[in-house]
Scaffold this motif. Structure first.
Motif, PDB file in Angstrom:
ATOM      1  N   ASP A 124      15.902 -43.529 -10.144  1.00 29.98           N
ATOM      2  CA  ASP A 124      14.777 -42.594  -9.713  1.00 29.98           C
ATOM      3  C   ASP A 124      13.710 -42.692 -10.829  1.00 29.98           C
ATOM      4  O   ASP A 124      12.927 -41.687 -11.017  1.00 29.98           O
ATOM      5  CB  ASP A 124      15.390 -40.991  -9.584  1.00 29.98           C
ATOM      6  CG  ASP A 124      16.050 -40.639 -10.680  1.00 29.98           C
ATOM      7  OD1 ASP A 124      16.152 -41.368 -11.882  1.00 29.98           O
ATOM      8  OD2 ASP A 124      16.407 -39.233 -10.602  1.00 29.98           O
ATOM      9  N   LEU A 206      25.271 -33.356  -9.244  1.00 30.21           N
ATOM     10  CA  LEU A 206      24.081 -33.590  -8.344  1.00 30.21           C
ATOM     11  C   LEU A 206      24.121 -33.151  -6.977  1.00 30.21           C
ATOM     12  O   LEU A 206      25.342 -32.949  -6.376  1.00 30.21           O
ATOM     13  CB  LEU A 206      24.028 -35.128  -8.224  1.00 30.21           C
ATOM     14  CG  LEU A 206      23.959 -35.974  -9.799  1.00 30.21           C
ATOM     15  CD1 LEU A 206      24.112 -37.342  -9.455  1.00 30.21           C
ATOM     16  CD2 LEU A 206      22.703 -35.546 -10.332  1.00 30.21           C
ATOM     17  N   ARG A 207      23.133 -32.733  -6.379  1.00 27.30           N
ATOM     18  CA  ARG A 207      23.191 -32.340  -4.882  1.00 27.30           C
ATOM     19  C   ARG A 207      23.307 -33.841  -4.284  1.00 27.30           C
ATOM     20  O   ARG A 207      23.190 -34.911  -4.632  1.00 27.30           O
ATOM     21  CB  ARG A 207      21.561 -32.158  -4.574  1.00 27.30           C
ATOM     22  CG  ARG A 207      21.233 -30.693  -4.844  1.00 27.30           C
ATOM     23  CD  ARG A 207      19.637 -30.124  -4.277  1.00 27.30           C
ATOM     24  NE  ARG A 207      19.106 -29.158  -4.772  1.00 27.30           N
ATOM     25  CZ  ARG A 207      19.584 -27.988  -4.450  1.00 27.30           C
ATOM     26  NH1 ARG A 207      20.482 -27.765  -3.624  1.00 27.30           N
ATOM     27  NH2 ARG A 207      19.203 -26.984  -4.864  1.00 27.30           N
ATOM     28  N   ASN A 210      19.722 -37.037  -2.245  1.00 24.21           N
ATOM     29  CA  ASN A 210      18.738 -37.249  -3.233  1.00 24.21           C
ATOM     30  C   ASN A 210      17.299 -36.533  -2.399  1.00 24.21           C
ATOM     31  O   ASN A 210      17.340 -36.601  -1.204  1.00 24.21           O
ATOM     32  CB  ASN A 210      18.300 -38.571  -3.605  1.00 24.21           C
ATOM     33  CG  ASN A 210      19.169 -39.254  -4.320  1.00 24.21           C
ATOM     34  OD1 ASN A 210      20.186 -38.556  -4.900  1.00 24.21           O
ATOM     35  ND2 ASN A 210      19.393 -40.480  -4.402  1.00 24.21           N
ATOM     36  N   ARG A 211      16.486 -36.199  -3.123  1.00 27.55           N
ATOM     37  CA  ARG A 211      15.165 -35.465  -2.695  1.00 27.55           C
ATOM     38  C   ARG A 211      14.025 -36.171  -2.945  1.00 27.55           C
ATOM     39  O   ARG A 211      13.728 -36.189  -4.282  1.00 27.55           O
ATOM     40  CB  ARG A 211      15.184 -33.883  -2.799  1.00 27.55           C
ATOM     41  CG  ARG A 211      13.846 -33.416  -2.370  1.00 27.55           C
ATOM     42  CD  ARG A 211      13.997 -31.912  -2.474  1.00 27.55           C
ATOM     43  NE  ARG A 211      15.321 -31.333  -1.639  1.00 27.55           N
ATOM     44  CZ  ARG A 211      15.634 -30.046  -1.318  1.00 27.55           C
ATOM     45  NH1 ARG A 211      14.776 -29.060  -1.954  1.00 27.55           N
ATOM     46  NH2 ARG A 211      16.465 -29.647  -0.515  1.00 27.55           N
ATOM     47  N   HIS A 214      14.600 -38.571  -5.976  1.00 29.42           N
ATOM     48  CA  HIS A 214      15.022 -38.149  -7.187  1.00 29.42           C
ATOM     49  C   HIS A 214      16.337 -37.400  -7.078  1.00 29.42           C
ATOM     50  O   HIS A 214      16.842 -36.804  -6.220  1.00 29.42           O
ATOM     51  CB  HIS A 214      13.973 -37.008  -7.585  1.00 29.42           C
ATOM     52  CG  HIS A 214      12.553 -37.801  -8.014  1.00 29.42           C
ATOM     53  ND1 HIS A 214      11.378 -36.806  -8.134  1.00 29.42           N
ATOM     54  CD2 HIS A 214      12.128 -39.081  -8.420  1.00 29.42           C
ATOM     55  CE1 HIS A 214      10.547 -37.754  -8.568  1.00 29.42           C
ATOM     56  NE2 HIS A 214      11.029 -39.052  -8.572  1.00 29.42           N
ATOM     57  N   GLN A 216      18.756 -34.801  -7.863  1.00 28.21           N
ATOM     58  CA  GLN A 216      18.645 -33.335  -8.049  1.00 28.21           C
ATOM     59  C   GLN A 216      19.962 -32.725  -8.885  1.00 28.21           C
ATOM     60  O   GLN A 216      21.111 -32.803  -8.334  1.00 28.21           O
ATOM     61  CB  GLN A 216      18.474 -32.478  -6.670  1.00 28.21           C
ATOM     62  CG  GLN A 216      17.386 -33.235  -5.916  1.00 28.21           C
ATOM     63  CD  GLN A 216      16.114 -32.497  -6.446  1.00 28.21           C
ATOM     64  OE1 GLN A 216      15.927 -31.205  -6.537  1.00 28.21           O
ATOM     65  NE2 GLN A 216      15.141 -33.487  -6.874  1.00 28.21           N
ATOM     66  N   LEU A 218      22.298 -29.983 -10.124  1.00 31.55           N
ATOM     67  CA  LEU A 218      22.710 -28.653  -9.812  1.00 31.55           C
ATOM     68  C   LEU A 218      23.136 -27.846 -11.042  1.00 31.55           C
ATOM     69  O   LEU A 218      22.764 -26.806 -11.403  1.00 31.55           O
ATOM     70  CB  LEU A 218      23.914 -28.526  -8.817  1.00 31.55           C
ATOM     71  CG  LEU A 218      23.470 -28.830  -7.307  1.00 31.55           C
ATOM     72  CD1 LEU A 218      24.610 -29.074  -6.444  1.00 31.55           C
ATOM     73  CD2 LEU A 218      22.536 -27.942  -6.835  1.00 31.55           C
ATOM     74  N   ASN A 443      17.121 -35.321   3.335  1.00 36.91           N
ATOM     75  CA  ASN A 443      17.692 -35.133   1.723  1.00 36.91           C
ATOM     76  C   ASN A 443      17.986 -33.576   1.450  1.00 36.91           C
ATOM     77  O   ASN A 443      18.501 -33.348   0.397  1.00 36.91           O
ATOM     78  CB  ASN A 443      16.181 -35.199   1.230  1.00 36.91           C
ATOM     79  CG  ASN A 443      15.875 -36.789   1.183  1.00 36.91           C
ATOM     80  OD1 ASN A 443      16.298 -37.654   1.143  1.00 36.91           O
ATOM     81  ND2 ASN A 443      14.410 -36.653   1.114  1.00 36.91           N
ATOM     82  N   SER A 444      18.169 -32.823   2.649  1.00 35.99           N
ATOM     83  CA  SER A 444      18.682 -31.404   2.394  1.00 35.99           C
ATOM     84  C   SER A 444      19.655 -31.140   3.608  1.00 35.99           C
ATOM     85  O   SER A 444      20.727 -32.096   3.672  1.00 35.99           O
ATOM     86  CB  SER A 444      17.304 -30.464   2.295  1.00 35.99           C
ATOM     87  OG  SER A 444      17.831 -29.170   2.101  1.00 35.99           O
TER      88      SER A 444
END
Length: 785
Positions: A124, A206-207, A210-211, A214, A216, A218, A443-444
């Protein structure tokens, strides 16, 4: 192409480790050559050692492109006893394993001897700019003391992974685990590690998704795993509870040194803790499964309403998977976090239904499905409130018994929370309603919640209820779908003729907001609908004892004219049409009320509605016969009303004597004039009521003679002077004509020009002359011609 070098010293001989992305000219190269000249000079190395190129290795797949790397591979094997394996690629499970949650924490244990659920995170260019590479120990050589703190005696044949670089810019490499649904309580992560030349290692949570490409983060658990650790020490990290899906990342960073390089090695990963085996999102909001419902035949359409999902709800999940099913939410804990909204936005006030899915949820996602409706004899209305997480797309459909859509409506984010109403025409075959998520931000996660689900209509087997003509305003609002019109400021037809089924008819104006516009309901259970009235209508929605009117624009003249109004009213309402101080009542509950008019002077026509209780009056059409002069445009009308030269006339203005101390303004050949000399302190000119087509500038030419006198523009004659705008004075230095300007907002409907002088004892009498009033546009252009 990206280069990731790292260098170490072995027996005082520099060995340069160089890691790189594939070249465009070779098939699978991973590393490139790097020469540490300054390091060798500083260490006083002999000249022949400068000739040694010091890359770490290249896999066999590119040896044909770079035969000289064979020498460097032998050199590395000689001093470190390590070499790449599997072309440097970390053996990992199939990609599908990284798209499902692990079922046991042991699945993340890894010695790199077999396929593991760990892999390089996607680059990323922030957290991750480099990669981990796969090595094995090729002999019994001991690692040099510069590599700490892990066990220097790695058994022959053991595998591990390395990240390194010889760049000025710090690089980082993230090793990412397969996803974990959530973690209950604290957990421990341990792994063996070796560091060289200021390289560092950290654990990042990490989440799971990826969002925008990138990683993410936590959280970063507290840890102390550095070069100064005790010999053979493992890195031990305590991970706090985590309520959402995540991945564990082991990150090497500060990989920078353009002379000798830096590196990190890890091995023997162990994860111990209690985890969720499936996504925690479906069990959010203290949720429970939707109870099964009695599949007995519906007695009435309202049986499908579901306002208390845990008590009586004839809706259920269409899919069988429990991992992507609708559930009943009982609390709004984490509502703001889950929906990513601000705290002051709305939420359900009781239990609600919701569906939460993520990219790991099995497809197809469940749809919330009603019990089958045998058939309907009138329009069926489904109403509900709803909330959607950003990126979620959802729809409501009516489908037949085979699941084929009869009609669908998308849920628009801007309409949330509603309530919204979806109508379905009468249907003679069995059908049912479905609510579901059709897409979301991968991504979510996707999230849709609904509450206050109500169904109204009439089953074919239901007897029709008696029609009632007294109805409440909320019912009127609902069955007509009322909304404001375009307003009185838009261009309009220059005739009194109006068909509300086709137009908002802005030549008819309502000022109190009681008149709204909607659609005549079909097959209404609560309102008598004459067959001849269809489509759009204007509606007086009246509460308690109310009086309201639709007033026409000014009519210049009429000869033997006749105006007919088609109407309908409920039993507690009255309707009449008025013009030229005459009115005619509509005595029937529906029909036509008419009035005849003849006038050579301008006049208005009003349609007046009144009520003794909650009531409704509906206007569908206005038509004329005979001769009517064309209506003036809004610009022409306001110019006629406000523009005046005040030569022996007040035009449409009036002078008002409202309270003690007021004196009237006089008409003179030099303008509207008044002298205030102690016998009176105030004179007022009141404008007519007007409608502006757009914001304008009122320009007044006037004169005043005495210091202390003031000219004010007020909302009305009773306004406190402190609430008025001062146009001129009290500092008056001469009595010559001057222009003053005041902006009129589009909402202005009248004003009062107040001439004030309460200082006559100190400064003597004051004479005011109002010479003219004109209008200009906000661009300072002439408005009236």
């Amino acid at each position: 192409m990206r280069t990731r070098p790292a260098s170490i010293y072995i027996n005082r001989n520099p060995v340069c480790l160089s890691f790189a992305r594939p070249y465009s000219s070779c098939r699978l190269p991973l590393f490139s050559t790097n020469i540490s000249l300054f390091t060798l000079i500083l260490k006083m190395i002999s000249f022949w050692k400068l000739l040694i190129l010091l890359p770490l290795f290249l896999p066999s797949g590119i040896e044909a492109c770079h035969a000289q790397f064979q020498k460097e591979l032998r050199y590395l094997d000689l001093y470190l006893g390590i070499k790449p394996d599997n072309n440097g690629d970390i053996p990992v499970e199939e990609a599908v394993e990284f798209a499902t949650y692990i079922e046991s924490p042991d699945e993340l244990n890894c010695d790199f001897e077999t396929e593991c659920l760990w892999r390089n995170a996607p680059t990323d260019n922030l957290l991750d700019t480099s990669d981990w590479w796969y090595f094995k120990k090729n002999d019994e050589k001991t690692f040099p003391v510069q590599i700490q703190p892990g066990n220097p005696k790695i058994p022959k044949g053991e595998h591990f992974i390395i990240a390194g670089n010889t760049t000025k810019t710090a690089n980082g490499a993230v090793l990412s685990s397969a996803p974990v649904a959530c973690q209950k309580g604290f957990a421990n992560l341990t792994f063996s590690f070796w560091l060289y030349n200021n390289a560092q290692v950290e654990v990042v949570i990490l989440r799971a998704m990826n969002r925008r490409r990138h990683l993410q983060v936590l959280m970063r658990p507290k840890m102390k795993c550095d070069f100064l650790g005790a010999a053979n020490e493992e890195c031990r990290v305590e991970i706090p509870p985590i309520k959402e899906p995540f991945r564990i990342g082991i990150r090497a960073f500060d990989l920078k040194d353009n002379t000798v390089g830096s590196l990190a090695i890890i091995d023997h990963i162990r994860y111990h803790g209690k985890i969720c085996q499936q996504s925690p999102f479906p069990s959010s909001f203290s949720s429970l499964r939707i109870p099964p419902y009695d599949n007995s035949p519906l007695a009435r359409m309202s049986d499908l309403s579901c306002e208390r999902p845990l008590r009586s709800c004839r809706w259920g999940n269409a899919a069988k998977s429990q991992l992507s099913e609708w559930r009943v939410g009982r609390s709004i804990d984490r509502w703001v976090d889950m929906f990513e909204i601000t705290a002051n936005q709305s939420h359900p006030n009781s239990s609600f239904l919701f569906l939460a899915v993520d990219s790991f949820s099995p497809r197809p996602y469940s749809s919330l499905t009603s019990q089958v409706i045998p058939c309907s004899q009138r329009t069926t209305s489904l109403s509900l409130k709803y909330w959607m997480k950003t990126g979620t797309q959802a729809e409501i459909c009516a489908v037949d018994e085979d699941g084929i859509a009869l009609s669908c409506a998308y849920l628009e984010p801007n309409d949330s929370p509603g309530p919204i109403t979806i109508d379905l025409d009468s249907y003679s075959q069995p059908f049912k309603f479905t609510v579901g998520i059709i897409a979301f931000d991968e991504n979510s996660f996707g999230l849709l919640a609904i509450s206050e689900l109500r169904v109204a209509g009439l089953l074919c087997s239901e007897p029709a209820p008696p029609i009632v003509t007294t109805i409440s305003p909320p019912i009127i609002q609902h069955i007509f779908g009322l909304q404001p019109g375009n307003g009185r400021y838009v261009p309009y037809d220059l005739s009194l003729n109006c068909d509300f089924t086709k137009d908002y008819c802005s030549q008819w104006v309502n000022y109190d907001g009681i008149v709204k516009y909607g659609v005549m309901p079909r097959d209404s259970d609560v309102f008598p609908v004459p067959k001849e009235i269809k489509g759009n209508v204007a509606v007086f929605m009246m509460q308690n004892a109310t009086v309201s009117e639709l007033r026409s624009r000014m009519v210049p003249c009429s000869i033997n004219g006749r105006i007919d109004v088609e109407y309908m009213r409920s039993e507690d309402a009255q309707v009449r049409i008025c013009a030229l101080e005459q009115c005619v009542d509509g005595n029937q509950t529906n029909g036509i009320v008419s009035i005849g008019v003849s006038s050579t002077t301008p006049f208005y026509v009003t349609i007046e509605a009144s009520s003794r209780d909650d009531a409704v009056v509906i206007i569908s059409k206005v038509s004329t016969s005979g001769e009517f002069c064309p209506l003036k445009t809004a610009e022409q009308t306001v110019c006629d009303q406000l523009v005046c030269d005040f030569k022996d006339t007040f035009c449409s203005y009036e002078t008002i004597v409202e309270k003690p101390g007021d004196v009237p303004v006089l008409k003179t050949g030099n303008g509207a004039s008044v002298t205030l000399n102690g016998g009176g302190i105030r004179a007022v000119l009141v404008s007519p009521t007007f409608d502006l087509a757009y914001p304008s500038i009122l320009t007044i030419t006037l004169s005043q003679s005495t210091f202390g006198s003031r000219v004010l523009l007020c909302p009305d004659v009773t306004s406190d002077p402190t609430l008025c705008h001062e146009l001129s004075g009290p500092r008056v230095l001469d009595s010559s004509d001057k222009q003053v300007m005041f902006p009129l907002d589009i909402g202005a409907r009248s004003f009062s020009l107040v001439l004030l002088h309460d200082k006559s004892i100190e400064f003597g009498p004051a004479t005011f002359n109002i010479k003219s009033m004109h209008l200009r546009t906000v661009n300072d252009e002439e408005m009236c011609f």
